[in-house]
Write an enzyme that holds these catalytic residues in place. Sequence first.
Site, PDB file in Angstrom:
ATOM      1  N   LYS A  93      -7.279  -3.875   0.914  1.00 26.58           N
ATOM      2  CA  LYS A  93      -6.523  -3.138  -0.102  1.00 26.58           C
ATOM      3  C   LYS A  93      -7.465  -2.537  -1.154  1.00 26.58           C
ATOM      4  O   LYS A  93      -7.354  -1.364  -1.533  1.00 26.58           O
ATOM      5  CB  LYS A  93      -5.517  -4.084  -0.753  1.00 26.58           C
ATOM      6  CG  LYS A  93      -4.889  -3.584  -2.012  1.00 26.58           C
ATOM      7  CD  LYS A  93      -3.981  -2.400  -1.741  1.00 26.58           C
ATOM      8  CE  LYS A  93      -3.645  -1.687  -3.010  1.00 26.58           C
ATOM      9  NZ  LYS A  93      -2.293  -1.258  -3.087  1.00 26.58           N
TER      10      LYS A  93
ATOM     11  N   CYS B 254      -3.444   1.842 -10.037  1.00 29.34           N
ATOM     12  CA  CYS B 254      -4.057   1.308  -8.815  1.00 29.34           C
ATOM     13  C   CYS B 254      -5.490   1.790  -8.645  1.00 29.34           C
ATOM     14  O   CYS B 254      -6.435   1.016  -8.703  1.00 29.34           O
ATOM     15  CB  CYS B 254      -3.232   1.729  -7.612  1.00 29.34           C
ATOM     16  SG  CYS B 254      -1.490   1.434  -7.855  1.00 29.34           S
TER      17      CYS B 254
ATOM     18  N   PHE C 255       0.697  10.923 -14.648  1.00 27.50           N
ATOM     19  CA  PHE C 255      -0.629  10.664 -14.072  1.00 27.50           C
ATOM     20  C   PHE C 255      -0.866  11.425 -12.785  1.00 27.50           C
ATOM     21  O   PHE C 255      -2.000  11.545 -12.323  1.00 27.50           O
ATOM     22  CB  PHE C 255      -0.893   9.156 -13.936  1.00 27.50           C
ATOM     23  CG  PHE C 255      -0.453   8.501 -12.649  1.00 27.50           C
ATOM     24  CD1 PHE C 255      -1.252   8.529 -11.519  1.00 27.50           C
ATOM     25  CD2 PHE C 255       0.750   7.818 -12.586  1.00 27.50           C
ATOM     26  CE1 PHE C 255      -0.850   7.911 -10.343  1.00 27.50           C
ATOM     27  CE2 PHE C 255       1.155   7.192 -11.421  1.00 27.50           C
ATOM     28  CZ  PHE C 255       0.356   7.251 -10.292  1.00 27.50           C
TER      29      PHE C 255
ATOM     30  N   ARG D 102     -15.712  18.672   9.787  1.00 28.24           N
ATOM     31  CA  ARG D 102     -15.815  17.245   9.437  1.00 28.24           C
ATOM     32  C   ARG D 102     -15.881  17.010   7.922  1.00 28.24           C
ATOM     33  O   ARG D 102     -16.292  15.945   7.476  1.00 28.24           O
ATOM     34  CB  ARG D 102     -17.041  16.623  10.133  1.00 28.24           C
ATOM     35  CG  ARG D 102     -16.800  16.385  11.624  1.00 28.24           C
ATOM     36  CD  ARG D 102     -18.047  15.964  12.370  1.00 28.24           C
ATOM     37  NE  ARG D 102     -19.075  17.000  12.379  1.00 28.24           N
ATOM     38  CZ  ARG D 102     -19.054  18.071  13.173  1.00 28.24           C
ATOM     39  NH1 ARG D 102     -18.072  18.230  14.015  1.00 28.24           N
ATOM     40  NH2 ARG D 102     -20.009  18.972  13.119  1.00 28.24           N
TER      41      ARG D 102
ATOM     42  N   ARG E 197       0.832  -1.221   0.000  1.00 32.77           N
ATOM     43  CA  ARG E 197       0.000   0.000   0.000  1.00 32.77           C
ATOM     44  C   ARG E 197       0.857   1.258   0.000  1.00 32.77           C
ATOM     45  O   ARG E 197       0.483   2.282   0.579  1.00 32.77           O
ATOM     46  CB  ARG E 197      -0.959  -0.019   1.190  1.00 32.77           C
ATOM     47  CG  ARG E 197      -0.246  -0.211   2.497  1.00 32.77           C
ATOM     48  CD  ARG E 197      -0.987  -1.020   3.516  1.00 32.77           C
ATOM     49  NE  ARG E 197      -2.342  -0.715   3.804  1.00 32.77           N
ATOM     50  CZ  ARG E 197      -2.860  -0.699   5.046  1.00 32.77           C
ATOM     51  NH1 ARG E 197      -2.095  -0.900   6.076  1.00 32.77           N
ATOM     52  NH2 ARG E 197      -4.135  -0.491   5.231  1.00 32.77           N
TER      53      ARG E 197
ATOM     54  N   ARG F  86       1.721   5.801 -16.691  1.00 31.38           N
ATOM     55  CA  ARG F  86       0.781   4.674 -16.737  1.00 31.38           C
ATOM     56  C   ARG F  86      -0.668   5.138 -16.528  1.00 31.38           C
ATOM     57  O   ARG F  86      -0.984   5.805 -15.573  1.00 31.38           O
ATOM     58  CB  ARG F  86       1.155   3.629 -15.683  1.00 31.38           C
ATOM     59  CG  ARG F  86       2.427   2.876 -16.052  1.00 31.38           C
ATOM     60  CD  ARG F  86       2.775   1.840 -15.019  1.00 31.38           C
ATOM     61  NE  ARG F  86       3.012   2.439 -13.721  1.00 31.38           N
ATOM     62  CZ  ARG F  86       3.126   1.752 -12.592  1.00 31.38           C
ATOM     63  NH1 ARG F  86       2.993   0.444 -12.605  1.00 31.38           N
ATOM     64  NH2 ARG F  86       3.368   2.347 -11.450  1.00 31.38           N
TER      65      ARG F  86
HETATM   66  N1  SAJ Z   1      -6.134  12.446  -7.788  1.00 33.08           N
HETATM   67  C1  SAJ Z   1      -7.081  13.447  -8.005  1.00 33.08           C
HETATM   68  N2  SAJ Z   1      -7.481  14.219  -6.947  1.00 33.08           N
HETATM   69  C2  SAJ Z   1      -6.963  14.058  -5.690  1.00 33.08           C
HETATM   70  C3  SAJ Z   1      -6.009  13.028  -5.473  1.00 33.08           C
HETATM   71  C4  SAJ Z   1      -5.614  12.246  -6.540  1.00 33.08           C
HETATM   72  O1  SAJ Z   1      -7.576  13.630  -9.123  1.00 33.08           O
HETATM   73  O2  SAJ Z   1      -7.361  14.819  -4.797  1.00 33.08           O
HETATM   74  C5  SAJ Z   1      -5.690  11.609  -8.922  1.00 33.08           C
HETATM   75  C6  SAJ Z   1      -4.198  11.720  -9.233  1.00 33.08           C
HETATM   76  O3  SAJ Z   1      -3.915  12.840 -10.036  1.00 33.08           O
HETATM   77  C7  SAJ Z   1      -3.948  10.409  -9.941  1.00 33.08           C
HETATM   78  C8  SAJ Z   1      -4.901   9.430  -9.240  1.00 33.08           C
HETATM   79  O4  SAJ Z   1      -5.855  10.248  -8.576  1.00 33.08           O
HETATM   80  O5  SAJ Z   1      -4.291  10.492 -11.299  1.00 33.08           O
HETATM   81  C9  SAJ Z   1      -4.236   8.496  -8.250  1.00 33.08           C
HETATM   82  O6  SAJ Z   1      -3.255   9.176  -7.480  1.00 33.08           O
HETATM   83  P1  SAJ Z   1      -3.083   8.943  -5.900  1.00 33.08           P
HETATM   84  O7  SAJ Z   1      -1.991   9.810  -5.430  1.00 33.08           O
HETATM   85  O8  SAJ Z   1      -4.382   9.085  -5.224  1.00 33.08           O
HETATM   86  O9  SAJ Z   1      -2.716   7.396  -5.762  1.00 33.08           O
HETATM   87  P2  SAJ Z   1      -1.631   6.377  -6.427  1.00 33.08           P
HETATM   88  O10 SAJ Z   1      -2.317   5.664  -7.543  1.00 33.08           O
HETATM   89  O11 SAJ Z   1      -0.342   7.032  -6.726  1.00 33.08           O
HETATM   90  O12 SAJ Z   1      -1.380   5.382  -5.182  1.00 33.08           O
HETATM   91  C10 SAJ Z   1      -2.499   4.742  -4.558  1.00 33.08           C
HETATM   92  C11 SAJ Z   1      -2.374   4.925  -3.031  1.00 33.08           C
HETATM   93  N3  SAJ Z   1      -3.636   4.539  -2.417  1.00 33.08           N
HETATM   94  C12 SAJ Z   1      -4.296   5.367  -1.570  1.00 33.08           C
HETATM   95  O13 SAJ Z   1      -3.926   6.498  -1.311  1.00 33.08           O
HETATM   96  C13 SAJ Z   1      -5.549   4.827  -0.961  1.00 33.08           C
HETATM   97  C14 SAJ Z   1      -1.219   4.083  -2.502  1.00 33.08           C
HETATM   98  O14 SAJ Z   1      -1.178   4.128  -1.076  1.00 33.08           O
HETATM   99  C15 SAJ Z   1      -1.369   2.619  -2.965  1.00 33.08           C
HETATM  100  O15 SAJ Z   1      -0.312   1.795  -2.479  1.00 33.08           O
HETATM  101  C16 SAJ Z   1      -1.331   2.631  -4.476  1.00 33.08           C
HETATM  102  O16 SAJ Z   1      -2.484   3.368  -4.929  1.00 33.08           O
HETATM  103  C17 SAJ Z   1      -1.374   1.175  -4.951  1.00 33.08           C
HETATM  104  O17 SAJ Z   1      -0.302   0.642  -5.314  1.00 33.08           O
HETATM  105  O18 SAJ Z   1      -2.440   0.540  -4.890  1.00 33.08           O
END
Ligand code: SAJ
Length: 420
Positions: free
Chosen positions: A216, A270, A335, A256, A164, A343
Site C-alpha cells: 500500500k 494519502c 485537493f 514507454r 486502495r 483535506r
Molecule cells: N496529482 C497531480 N498530478 C497528477 C495526478 C495527481 O498533481 O498527475 C495530485 C492531485 O491533484 C492530488 C494528489 O495528487 O492533489 C493526489 O490525488 P490522486 O488522484 O493521485 O490520489 P488520491 O489521494 O485521491 O488517492 C490515492 C490513490 N492511490 C493511487 O492512485 C496509487 C487511491 O487508489 C488510494 O486508495 C488512495 O490514495 C488512498 O486512500 O491511499
Amino acid sequence: MSFNTISVVGLGYIGLPTAAMFASRKKKVIGVDVSQHAINTINKGEIHIVEPDLDMLVHAAVKEGFLKATFTPEPADAFLIAVPTPFKNNDSKIPEPDLTYIQKASEAIAPVLKKGDLVVLESTSPVGATEQMAEWLATARPDLTFPQKAGEHADINIAHCPERVLPGHVVRELVENDRVIGGMTPKCSNQAVELYKTFVKGECVITNTRTAEMAKLTENSCRDVQIAFANELSVICDKLDINVWELIALANRHPRINILQPGPGVGGHCIAVDPWFIVSKTPNEANLIHTARKVNDAKPSWVIEKVKLAISDYLQDNPDKTAKDVTIACYGLAFKPDIDDLRESPALNITKCISEFHQGAVLAVEPNIANLTGTLENVELADLKVAQENSNIHVVLVDHKEFKASQIHSEYLIDTKGIW
Ligand code: SAJ
C-alpha cells in the site's frame, strides 16, 4: 467459516462504504465509531461524508436492518479496523506515524473477541503495525491465543488488507479492485479472502502482513515520486521558457513514457502522507521517496512566489494603482478536480496564504462548495464568470470540469494545471 456478523471499527471515508457494502450483501454489520454525530447520522440512514452513491447504499442498509452504528463494540465474527493513522505531533523533521487510533480500536474490540474470530487491519499503516496490533490484542486478552505465538492454531486470526480505493469512485472500486491480503498465517489469509469475497469481484491476492503493508505504501509513494517528477519539470521549464504541458504531451508520445501532470502540489490524505511511513522507518535508505515528498511539498511556495511576481508586474504596468486595488481570483480549492474534499489541499493553502499577505480583494471560485464560513477568512466565494471579469490576477489551482469548459486571456495568469 461463515461470517454472519461483521463489525467495522471507524466509519469514515473507507469504513462506512465497506460496512455498507457488506450490509448490501445481507450481512449483519455493526459499525463502531467514536463520533456521536457520525453514529446518529448513520442510524438515520444518512451519511456524514461526501462520496457518490454511498448515500443510497447506507440508506438501504439501515432501512433493511443490516447496518447499525454504535459507540461500544459488540461481539461479531470478523472485525475490520479502518481508523486514521495520522502523524505524531512532534517537531521531528521526518513526520512519524501515530498508531494511537489503532491501539484504541484494538483495546475497544478486545473484550468482545471470541475463539475463531478474524481481525483485519485496513488502515494504511507503517510496516510492522499489524504485528503490533496483534500484540495489543494479546495483552488485552491473555485467555485467548494469537498467531504470533500459536501460528495456525491460534484462537484469533489476524490479517492486514489495505484499502486502495480512489475517493470519488469508492463504491465501484471497492467491488472491482484487486485486494492484497496479508495474513499472519496462511489460515488467517484464507479467512480474510473468504470475508472479502462477500463483495469483492477483483482478485484477492495472498501475501504476508509486512508485504501487504509495504504494498500500500509503495503504491502511493510511486505516485508521489511520479508527480514530483512532473512538478520538478514544471519548475525547470518555467526557468527555461518552455511550455511544460506541450513538453509532457510530446514526451508521452514515446511508447514507454507516461509522465503525470504537474500541479500546485500534492494534496489529500494519502499520497502526501503515506510515503513518510516508509521514510520514517528507513530514513537512510529512502532517499528518492524523501526527495519526492520535499519536491511536492515545495510546490505551493513556488506558486505563491509566482503570484507575488504577478502583483509586482501588474503594479509596474499600472503605476496609478496600489496593491489594495488589485483583485486576485483563485480558481479551485479542493485537493483534486471535481470533488469537494479540502483535506491537505495545496489549493486551499495557497489561497489562504495569498489572502494573508495580499492587501486587495481575494476571490475564490469553487463550484463544489456552497460557502466558506470557517474555512477561509477574507476570501469571497465568487461565480466563475464574475471572478474572470472582475479580477486583475488569475490563479488556476484545480482543473475542475467547469474551468476546463471556460477560457480566459490575461497577461497576469498563473495556470498551475495548464488548462487556460
Ligand atoms: N496529482 C497531480 N498530478 C497528477 C495526478 C495527481 O498533481 O498527475 C495530485 C492531485 O491533484 C492530488 C494528489 O495528487 O492533489 C493526489 O490525488 P490522486 O488522484 O493521485 O490520489 P488520491 O489521494 O485521491 O488517492 C490515492 C490513490 N492511490 C493511487 O492512485 C496509487 C487511491 O487508489 C488510494 O486508495 C488512495 O490514495 C488512498 O486512500 O491511499
